[in-house]
Design an enzyme around this catalytic site. Structure first.
Site, PDB file in Angstrom:
ATOM      1  N   LYS A  14      -1.525   7.517  52.383  1.00  0.00           N
ATOM      2  CA  LYS A  14      -1.877   6.465  53.356  1.00  0.00           C
ATOM      3  C   LYS A  14      -0.623   5.867  53.997  1.00  0.00           C
ATOM      4  CE  LYS A  14      -3.952   3.961  50.176  1.00  0.00           C
ATOM      5  NZ  LYS A  14      -3.713   4.789  48.966  1.00  0.00           N
ATOM      6  N   ARG A  89      -9.853  -3.275  49.883  1.00  0.00           N
ATOM      7  CA  ARG A  89      -9.765  -2.548  48.620  1.00  0.00           C
ATOM      8  C   ARG A  89     -11.037  -2.690  47.787  1.00  0.00           C
ATOM      9  NH1 ARG A  89      -4.382  -1.012  48.168  1.00  0.00           N
ATOM     10  NH2 ARG A  89      -3.914  -0.265  46.085  1.00  0.00           N
ATOM     11  N   ARG A 128       7.304  10.447  42.676  1.00  0.00           N
ATOM     12  CA  ARG A 128       7.866   9.345  43.464  1.00  0.00           C
ATOM     13  C   ARG A 128       8.571   8.343  42.542  1.00  0.00           C
ATOM     14  NH1 ARG A 128       3.962   5.572  46.911  1.00  0.00           N
ATOM     15  NH2 ARG A 128       3.194   5.174  44.819  1.00  0.00           N
ATOM     16  N   ARG A 130       7.774   5.056  41.637  1.00  0.00           N
ATOM     17  CA  ARG A 130       7.805   3.613  41.897  1.00  0.00           C
ATOM     18  C   ARG A 130       7.509   2.898  40.574  1.00  0.00           C
ATOM     19  NH1 ARG A 130       3.685   2.204  46.580  1.00  0.00           N
ATOM     20  NH2 ARG A 130       2.301   1.685  44.866  1.00  0.00           N
ATOM     21  N   ARG A 141      -4.812   2.824  37.962  1.00  0.00           N
ATOM     22  CA  ARG A 141      -4.972   2.684  39.426  1.00  0.00           C
ATOM     23  C   ARG A 141      -6.087   3.598  39.925  1.00  0.00           C
ATOM     24  NH1 ARG A 141       0.907   3.940  41.105  1.00  0.00           N
ATOM     25  NH2 ARG A 141       0.165   3.901  43.248  1.00  0.00           N
TER      26      ARG A 141
HETATM   27  P1  AP5 Z   1       2.111   7.514  49.924  1.00  0.00           P
HETATM   28  O1  AP5 Z   1       2.110   7.759  51.386  1.00  0.00           O
HETATM   29  O2  AP5 Z   1       2.917   6.368  49.406  1.00  0.00           O
HETATM   30  O3  AP5 Z   1       0.619   7.373  49.393  1.00  0.00           O
HETATM   31  P2  AP5 Z   1      -0.330   6.126  49.392  1.00  0.00           P
HETATM   32  O4  AP5 Z   1      -1.705   6.645  49.603  1.00  0.00           O
HETATM   33  O5  AP5 Z   1       0.163   5.065  50.327  1.00  0.00           O
HETATM   34  O6  AP5 Z   1      -0.148   5.709  47.861  1.00  0.00           O
HETATM   35  P3  AP5 Z   1       0.309   4.376  47.178  1.00  0.00           P
HETATM   36  O7  AP5 Z   1       0.633   4.722  45.772  1.00  0.00           O
HETATM   37  O8  AP5 Z   1       1.384   3.658  47.928  1.00  0.00           O
HETATM   38  O9  AP5 Z   1      -1.034   3.603  47.296  1.00  0.00           O
HETATM   39  P4  AP5 Z   1      -1.654   2.571  46.395  1.00  0.00           P
HETATM   40  O10 AP5 Z   1      -2.948   2.416  47.046  1.00  0.00           O
HETATM   41  O11 AP5 Z   1      -1.700   2.853  44.941  1.00  0.00           O
HETATM   42  O12 AP5 Z   1      -0.537   1.408  46.487  1.00  0.00           O
HETATM   43  P5  AP5 Z   1      -0.457   0.061  47.316  1.00  0.00           P
HETATM   44  O13 AP5 Z   1       0.948  -0.098  47.687  1.00  0.00           O
HETATM   45  O14 AP5 Z   1      -1.506  -0.040  48.352  1.00  0.00           O
HETATM   46  O15 AP5 Z   1       2.519   8.872  49.203  1.00  0.00           O
HETATM   47  C1  AP5 Z   1       2.681   8.948  47.811  1.00  0.00           C
HETATM   48  C2  AP5 Z   1       3.752  10.026  47.504  1.00  0.00           C
HETATM   49  O16 AP5 Z   1       3.252  11.294  47.917  1.00  0.00           O
HETATM   50  C3  AP5 Z   1       5.056   9.808  48.259  1.00  0.00           C
HETATM   51  O17 AP5 Z   1       6.139  10.175  47.443  1.00  0.00           O
HETATM   52  C4  AP5 Z   1       4.946  10.743  49.482  1.00  0.00           C
HETATM   53  O18 AP5 Z   1       6.192  11.186  49.928  1.00  0.00           O
HETATM   54  C5  AP5 Z   1       4.121  11.891  48.901  1.00  0.00           C
HETATM   55  N1  AP5 Z   1       3.257  12.524  49.910  1.00  0.00           N
HETATM   56  C6  AP5 Z   1       2.523  11.898  50.877  1.00  0.00           C
HETATM   57  N2  AP5 Z   1       1.852  12.800  51.610  1.00  0.00           N
HETATM   58  C7  AP5 Z   1       2.142  14.033  51.090  1.00  0.00           C
HETATM   59  C8  AP5 Z   1       1.754  15.361  51.426  1.00  0.00           C
HETATM   60  N3  AP5 Z   1       0.907  15.627  52.438  1.00  0.00           N
HETATM   61  N4  AP5 Z   1       2.251  16.368  50.682  1.00  0.00           N
HETATM   62  C9  AP5 Z   1       3.100  16.128  49.648  1.00  0.00           C
HETATM   63  N5  AP5 Z   1       3.524  14.888  49.293  1.00  0.00           N
HETATM   64  C10 AP5 Z   1       3.042  13.837  50.005  1.00  0.00           C
HETATM   65  O19 AP5 Z   1      -0.844  -0.997  46.178  1.00  0.00           O
HETATM   66  C11 AP5 Z   1      -0.027  -1.240  45.067  1.00  0.00           C
HETATM   67  C12 AP5 Z   1      -0.601  -2.401  44.284  1.00  0.00           C
HETATM   68  O20 AP5 Z   1      -0.609  -3.591  45.109  1.00  0.00           O
HETATM   69  C13 AP5 Z   1      -2.054  -2.244  43.833  1.00  0.00           C
HETATM   70  O21 AP5 Z   1      -2.166  -1.542  42.610  1.00  0.00           O
HETATM   71  C14 AP5 Z   1      -2.494  -3.702  43.728  1.00  0.00           C
HETATM   72  O22 AP5 Z   1      -2.026  -4.293  42.535  1.00  0.00           O
HETATM   73  C15 AP5 Z   1      -1.785  -4.367  44.886  1.00  0.00           C
HETATM   74  N6  AP5 Z   1      -2.576  -4.375  46.150  1.00  0.00           N
HETATM   75  C16 AP5 Z   1      -2.248  -3.791  47.334  1.00  0.00           C
HETATM   76  N7  AP5 Z   1      -3.182  -4.047  48.257  1.00  0.00           N
HETATM   77  C17 AP5 Z   1      -4.128  -4.806  47.647  1.00  0.00           C
HETATM   78  C18 AP5 Z   1      -5.345  -5.378  48.094  1.00  0.00           C
HETATM   79  N8  AP5 Z   1      -5.805  -5.191  49.351  1.00  0.00           N
HETATM   80  N9  AP5 Z   1      -6.070  -6.095  47.200  1.00  0.00           N
HETATM   81  C19 AP5 Z   1      -5.636  -6.293  45.940  1.00  0.00           C
HETATM   82  N10 AP5 Z   1      -4.485  -5.773  45.460  1.00  0.00           N
HETATM   83  C20 AP5 Z   1      -3.729  -5.040  46.304  1.00  0.00           C
END
Ligand code: AP5
Length: 184
Positions: A14, A89, A128, A130, A141
């Site tokens: 995403k 979410r 990755r 993180r 998650r």
């Molecule tokens: P990436 O693009 O970062 O994937 P993503 O879908 O954005 O995954 P995230 O882990 O960032 O999402 P998330 O939903 O867990 O975290 P968020 O920050 O929203 O890609 C991931 C990896 O894959 C990268 O290394 C990339 O290079 C690689 N990649 C991408 N595309 C690829 C491809 N086609 N081929 C190969 N490799 C690829 O949330 C984190 C935390 O914040 C949550 O757990 C929660 O505690 C809180 N939070 C955030 N938003 C909310 C909300 N709305 N409500 C409540 N809590 C929230």
């Protein structure tokens, strides 16, 4: 102008794809995860409250998120469109967004749902590395995603907004599939 929401499990791409579209279409990329991580790094009140939930892979309580989104979409740069990444979410957040967008007269045009198999998600996130990318937290998650976020697929399908895209392809292929959807 585009107004789109990215949906998909952790690691689906995403953030990666939202950044590309944001650049190509010149609209802000609003990532609640990025906003929260900055708040944690700066140890603001929001960051202090959010940190333990994020480290455990739990959703941060809605009351910390909803106003944040209202304020972000109220900023001048959001008037010409936006990409939401990581919000909504859960169903409560989606209902809140529905009302907010109606209030400001900015309907969402499309919800892009990235589909990637679980084993690929886990290996992407482990690679990755993180802070919340360790096996135990990733497992949680994914479970939180299944229980709280996945029901939004049906929510948006019922509103005829959902478009699913295969996220298990090279990044450029995913980007060009998404671009095709947005230009259709
Ligand atoms: P990436 O693009 O970062 O994937 P993503 O879908 O954005 O995954 P995230 O882990 O960032 O999402 P998330 O939903 O867990 O975290 P968020 O920050 O929203 O890609 C991931 C990896 O894959 C990268 O290394 C990339 O290079 C690689 N990649 C991408 N595309 C690829 C491809 N086609 N081929 C190969 N490799 C690829 O949330 C984190 C935390 O914040 C949550 O757990 C929660 O505690 C809180 N939070 C955030 N938003 C909310 C909300 N709305 N409500 C409540 N809590 C929230």
């Amino acid at each position: 102008m585009i107004r789109v929401i990215f949906l998909g499990p952790p690691g689906a791409g995403k953030g990666t794809q939202a950044a590309v579209i944001s650049k190509n279409f010149d609209v802000p990329h609003v990532s609640t995860g990025d906003i929260l991580r900055s708040a944690v790094a700066a140890q603001t009140e929001l960051g202090k409250k959010a940190e333990s939930y994020m480290n455990a892979g739990e959703l941060v309580p809605d009351e910390l998120i909803l106003n944040l989104i209202r304020e972000r979409l109220d900023q001048e740069d959001s008037a010409n469109g936006w990409i939401l990444d990581g919000f909504p979410r859960n169903v409560n957040q989606a209902n809140f967004l529905d009302k907010l967008l109606e209030e400001v007269g900015q309907p969402c045009e499309c919800v892009l749902n990235l589909e990637v198999p679980d084993n690929v998600l886990v290996s992407r996130l482990l690679a990755r590395g993180r802070k919340d990318d360790n096996e135990e937290v990733i497992r949680n998650r994914l479970e939180v995603y299944r229980k709280q976020t996945e029901p939004l697929i049906e929510f948006f399908r019922n509103r005829q907004l959902l478009v699913s895209v295969n996220g298990h392809q090279p990044m450029n292929s995913v980007a060009s599939d998404l671009e095709q959807v947005l230009q259709a």
